[in-house]
Design a protein around this motif. Structure first.
Motif, mmCIF file in Angstrom:
data_model
loop_
_atom_site.group_PDB
_atom_site.id
_atom_site.type_symbol
_atom_site.label_atom_id
_atom_site.label_comp_id
_atom_site.label_asym_id
_atom_site.label_seq_id
_atom_site.Cartn_x
_atom_site.Cartn_y
_atom_site.Cartn_z
ATOM 1 N N ALA A 193 64.362 -0.383 -12.537
ATOM 2 C CA ALA A 193 64.047 -0.972 -11.228
ATOM 3 C C ALA A 193 64.557 -2.405 -11.156
ATOM 4 O O ALA A 193 65.117 -2.836 -10.132
ATOM 5 C CB ALA A 193 62.535 -0.938 -10.998
ATOM 6 N N THR A 210 59.809 0.761 -6.059
ATOM 7 C CA THR A 210 60.834 1.420 -6.874
ATOM 8 C C THR A 210 60.312 1.701 -8.270
ATOM 9 O O THR A 210 60.580 2.770 -8.846
ATOM 10 C CB THR A 210 62.101 0.546 -6.952
ATOM 11 O OG1 THR A 210 62.603 0.340 -5.635
ATOM 12 C CG2 THR A 210 63.181 1.212 -7.790
ATOM 13 N N ASN A 248 60.109 5.339 -9.916
ATOM 14 C CA ASN A 248 60.771 5.658 -11.171
ATOM 15 C C ASN A 248 59.796 6.296 -12.163
ATOM 16 O O ASN A 248 60.147 7.242 -12.881
ATOM 17 C CB ASN A 248 61.381 4.395 -11.784
ATOM 18 C CG ASN A 248 62.620 3.943 -11.048
ATOM 19 O OD1 ASN A 248 63.180 4.681 -10.242
ATOM 20 N ND2 ASN A 248 63.057 2.723 -11.310
#
Length: 323
Positions: free
Chosen positions: A195, A251, A255
């Motif tokens: 990220a 993000t 992930n």
């Protein structure tokens, strides 16, 4: 599975915020909001990158090229399309079009990644997809009624907003599939590091975009006051908040979910983003959603819960059947 689902839920809670950003800055060009958001994201990622510098050094040239591609399409281009769509069509219509992502990604992943993730049997997946599609249709119908009640509605603007929202769907169908490919191919790498790497890769792209937009506005004698517009403090604060929460934290959560869930299942969990975005949009309107919208939301949730009960056919079995 449970932890991956909770991470996806948190990502949806955070990502829903990006749908109200363009509504809070209606006089700001969508391109400026896109590059502004990701310039903030890139700057926020710099100190995080310093703290994670040892892990980032392990990324090779191919990894950084992949991070640039993901940042360009999944970040800048996606948000440019989305912000433009919301400014032209309002919040709910683009939200509902983006709401088709669970169906689109599930189908794409089921066709593309069966040998890696295992296959979610179509017969068992179909009811879930049908419930999600019906839920989206219900909410879309409610929004069409709202549109028809407006005497001065700009139908051309709404249509263009819809097309731009479909462009955002294309960008974000590509992004999670490619992002999951990298994460699955590198199970030893931290989702947090990846990220941060995408944030670092976004910074030069956003900076170039910001400068190019500024030069274009100067060359065309645009009355819009660059570099930060008429509400500079508000713009900077909002971009920083969205850049930190929606871009980095969101993000990171996604992930974490992508490493734990099959791509086809994770794709369906993007429905949480739609649910939270709708909630924020109606809060901003200062009104409760109509009954048909509530029915649509219930169908969406039912579809997700149905999908969570499905266990993928192991990759070995898929390969044997293909042979």
């Amino acid at each position: 599975m449970l932890l991956g689902t909770l991470y996806a839920l948190l990502a949806g809670l955070i990502w829903g915020l990006v749908f109200v950003g363009p509504l809070l800055l209606p006089e700001y060009p969508a391109a400026l909001q896109s590059v502004g958001r990701y310039l903030a994201f890139g700057l926020i990622a710099l100190p995080l990158a310093w703290l994670d510098r040892k892990a980032l050094r392990q990324l090779g040239r191919a990894d950084w090229i992949e991070a640039l591609k993901l940042s360009l399409i999944g970040n800048l281009l996606y948000y440019l399309c989305l912000a433009s769509a919301i400014q032209r069509a309002g919040g709910p219509l683009p939200t509902m079009i983006i709401g088709t992502l669970p169906v689109v990604i599930a189908i794409s992943a089921n066709l593309r990644n069966a040998r890696r993730d295992g296959r979610l049997p179509w017969a068992r997946l179909a009811p879930s997809l049908l419930l999600i599609a019906l839920g989206i249709a219900c909410v879309n119908r409610a929004e069409l009624r709202e549109l028809q009640a407006q005497t001065h509605a700009d139908l051309r603007s709404y249509a263009l907003g819809g097309l731009l929202a479909f462009g955002a769907v294309i960008c974000w169908t590509w992004y999670p599939l490619r992002n999951a490919d990298w994460l699955r191919a590198h199970p030893d790498r931290s989702p947090r590091t990846w990220a941060t790497a995408q944030g670092v890769a976004t910074l030069p792209l956003a900076l170039i975009g910001y400068l190019a937009l500024w030069l274009y506005m100067s060359a065309t004698h645009s009355p819009f006051p660059m570099p930060f517009g008429p509400r500079a403090g508000y713009f900077i604060a909002l971009m920083a908040a969205i850049g930190l929460l929606a871009s980095w934290v969101g993000t990171l959560c996604w992930n974490e979910a992508s490493q734990r869930l099959p791509t086809a299942l994770a794709g369906q969990l993007i429905v949480f983003e739609t649910l939270f975005a709708l909630t924020y949009a109606f809060m901003l309107r200062g009104q409760a959603p109509p009954t048909l919208t509530f029915i649509g939301i219930a169908l969406l949730v039912a579809g997700v819960l149905w999908a969570l009960r499905i266990k993928p056919v192991p990759p070995e079995t898929v390969a044997e059947r293909a042979a």
